[in-house]
Write an enzyme that holds these catalytic residues in place. Structure first.
Site, PDB file in Angstrom:
ATOM      1  N   ARG A 112       0.843  -1.209   0.000  1.00 12.30           N
ATOM      2  CA  ARG A 112       0.000   0.000   0.000  1.00 12.30           C
ATOM      3  C   ARG A 112       0.870   1.248   0.000  1.00 12.30           C
ATOM      4  O   ARG A 112       2.072   1.207   0.285  1.00 12.30           O
ATOM      5  CB  ARG A 112      -0.938   0.002   1.212  1.00 12.30           C
ATOM      6  CG  ARG A 112      -0.214   0.083   2.539  1.00 12.30           C
ATOM      7  CD  ARG A 112      -1.107   0.506   3.690  1.00 12.30           C
ATOM      8  NE  ARG A 112      -0.408   0.385   4.960  1.00 12.30           N
ATOM      9  CZ  ARG A 112       0.521   1.236   5.408  1.00 12.30           C
ATOM     10  NH1 ARG A 112       0.871   2.268   4.679  1.00 12.30           N
ATOM     11  NH2 ARG A 112       1.108   1.036   6.584  1.00 12.30           N
ATOM     12  N   GLY A 113       0.243   2.375  -0.287  1.00 11.26           N
ATOM     13  CA  GLY A 113       0.941   3.649  -0.174  1.00 11.26           C
ATOM     14  C   GLY A 113       1.107   4.042   1.286  1.00 11.26           C
ATOM     15  O   GLY A 113       0.513   3.439   2.181  1.00 11.26           O
ATOM     16  N   GLY A 114       1.932   5.053   1.524  1.00 10.06           N
ATOM     17  CA  GLY A 114       2.106   5.571   2.878  1.00 10.06           C
ATOM     18  C   GLY A 114       3.241   4.909   3.640  1.00 10.06           C
ATOM     19  O   GLY A 114       3.952   4.055   3.115  1.00 10.06           O
ATOM     20  N   HIS A 148      -2.265  -1.447  13.588  1.00  9.62           N
ATOM     21  CA  HIS A 148      -3.625  -1.992  13.621  1.00  9.62           C
ATOM     22  C   HIS A 148      -3.785  -2.853  14.864  1.00  9.62           C
ATOM     23  O   HIS A 148      -2.847  -3.545  15.268  1.00  9.62           O
ATOM     24  CB  HIS A 148      -3.905  -2.854  12.390  1.00  9.62           C
ATOM     25  CG  HIS A 148      -3.724  -2.147  11.087  1.00  9.62           C
ATOM     26  ND1 HIS A 148      -4.370  -0.982  10.770  1.00  9.62           N
ATOM     27  CD2 HIS A 148      -2.949  -2.458  10.007  1.00  9.62           C
ATOM     28  CE1 HIS A 148      -4.018  -0.601   9.555  1.00  9.62           C
ATOM     29  NE2 HIS A 148      -3.155  -1.478   9.074  1.00  9.62           N
ATOM     30  N   GLY A 180      -4.519   4.134   3.125  1.00  9.42           N
ATOM     31  CA  GLY A 180      -3.494   3.810   2.142  1.00  9.42           C
ATOM     32  C   GLY A 180      -4.077   2.859   1.121  1.00  9.42           C
ATOM     33  O   GLY A 180      -4.879   1.985   1.478  1.00  9.42           O
ATOM     34  N   GLY A 220      -7.377   0.275   2.112  1.00 10.47           N
ATOM     35  CA  GLY A 220      -8.476   1.182   2.416  1.00 10.47           C
ATOM     36  C   GLY A 220      -8.159   2.076   3.594  1.00 10.47           C
ATOM     37  O   GLY A 220      -7.103   2.702   3.641  1.00 10.47           O
ATOM     38  N   CYS A 224       2.380   7.154  10.194  1.00 11.20           N
ATOM     39  CA  CYS A 224       2.278   7.580   8.793  1.00 11.20           C
ATOM     40  C   CYS A 224       3.464   8.447   8.371  1.00 11.20           C
ATOM     41  O   CYS A 224       3.384   9.227   7.419  1.00 11.20           O
ATOM     42  CB  CYS A 224       0.958   8.317   8.548  1.00 11.20           C
ATOM     43  SG  CYS A 224      -0.483   7.349   9.072  1.00 11.20           S
TER      44      CYS A 224
END
Length: 205
Positions: free
Chosen positions: A71-73, A78, A140, A151, A169
């Site tokens: 993913r991006g970021g 979590h 992301g 998501g 982030c």
């Protein structure tokens, strides 16, 4: 494409890697007729690193596993008590741009929080949703064959402590917050409904 052609799955609590692999399998196996899906899930404690994530944003080692993702970021955390909404959408078919889908995700959270009288906002230079400069939602995405994976992650009622072991982030000193600091009691089922309904509303506006 109409909203009723979206499959919504509530997956409860799942190990992160298992869900990550399932997202990729779904995307690899989908075709032009495959319906888009929204996955609602929580994960057991895990740090996830974005594909361009810098290792220095992990400030100290802990017992919490770290998973490299596409993913991006940068790095985030979590855990149970954080509502995740993964969107597996064919953007090409829906004729939606990446910037638009990011805005839809952010707006769905902003509208959900507004339901509780909370004023939240997005930042153009730092994706996510914020309340008084504290971050309540990270997001992301990854695009594969014109389709989205990953998501958003909305902090509801979780242990925020592990965020102190990272630059969330990629932002040093960024403070995190969660819904339970503003609302009590919290109806988790209601949150899921609001989040999905508000997101689908963005698609159909």
């Amino acid at each position: 494409m109409k909203a009723e052609n979206i499959i919504i799955q509530d997956l409860d609590i799942q190990p992160y890697l298992q869900t990550y692999q399932a997202m990729h399998e779904f995307t690899l196996n989908r075709n032009e007729q495959t319906l888009d899906e929204i996955w609602l899930v929580e994960h057991y404690p895990v740090f996830t690193q974005g594909k361009v994530g810098k290792p220095e944003h992990l400030l100290c080692k802990t017992d919490i596993p770290i998973v490299q993702t596409d993913r991006g970021g940068q790095i985030t955390y979590h855990a149970p008590g954080q509502q995740i909404m993964y969107i597996l959408f064919d953007l090409k078919r829906r004729k939606i741009g990446i910037r638009d889908i990011v805005s839809y995700l952010e707006k769905s959270v902003i509208d959900t929080l507004q339901h509780y009288g909370i004023i939240a906002y997005a930042k153009a230079d730092a994706p996510g949703v914020y309340i008084n400069n504290k971050k309540i939602c990270s997001l992301g995405l990854h695009i594969k064959r014109g389709c989205t994976l990953h998501g958003l992650a909305l902090n509801i009622d979780m242990d925020l402590g592990p965020f102190k072991n990272i630059n969330p982030c990629g932002y040093a000193g960024l403070q995190m917050t969660q819904l339970k600091e503003y609302v009590s009691p919290i109806d988790r089922k209601k949150i899921k409904q609001l989040l999905t309904n508000n997101f689908i509303k963005q698609l159909t506006n």
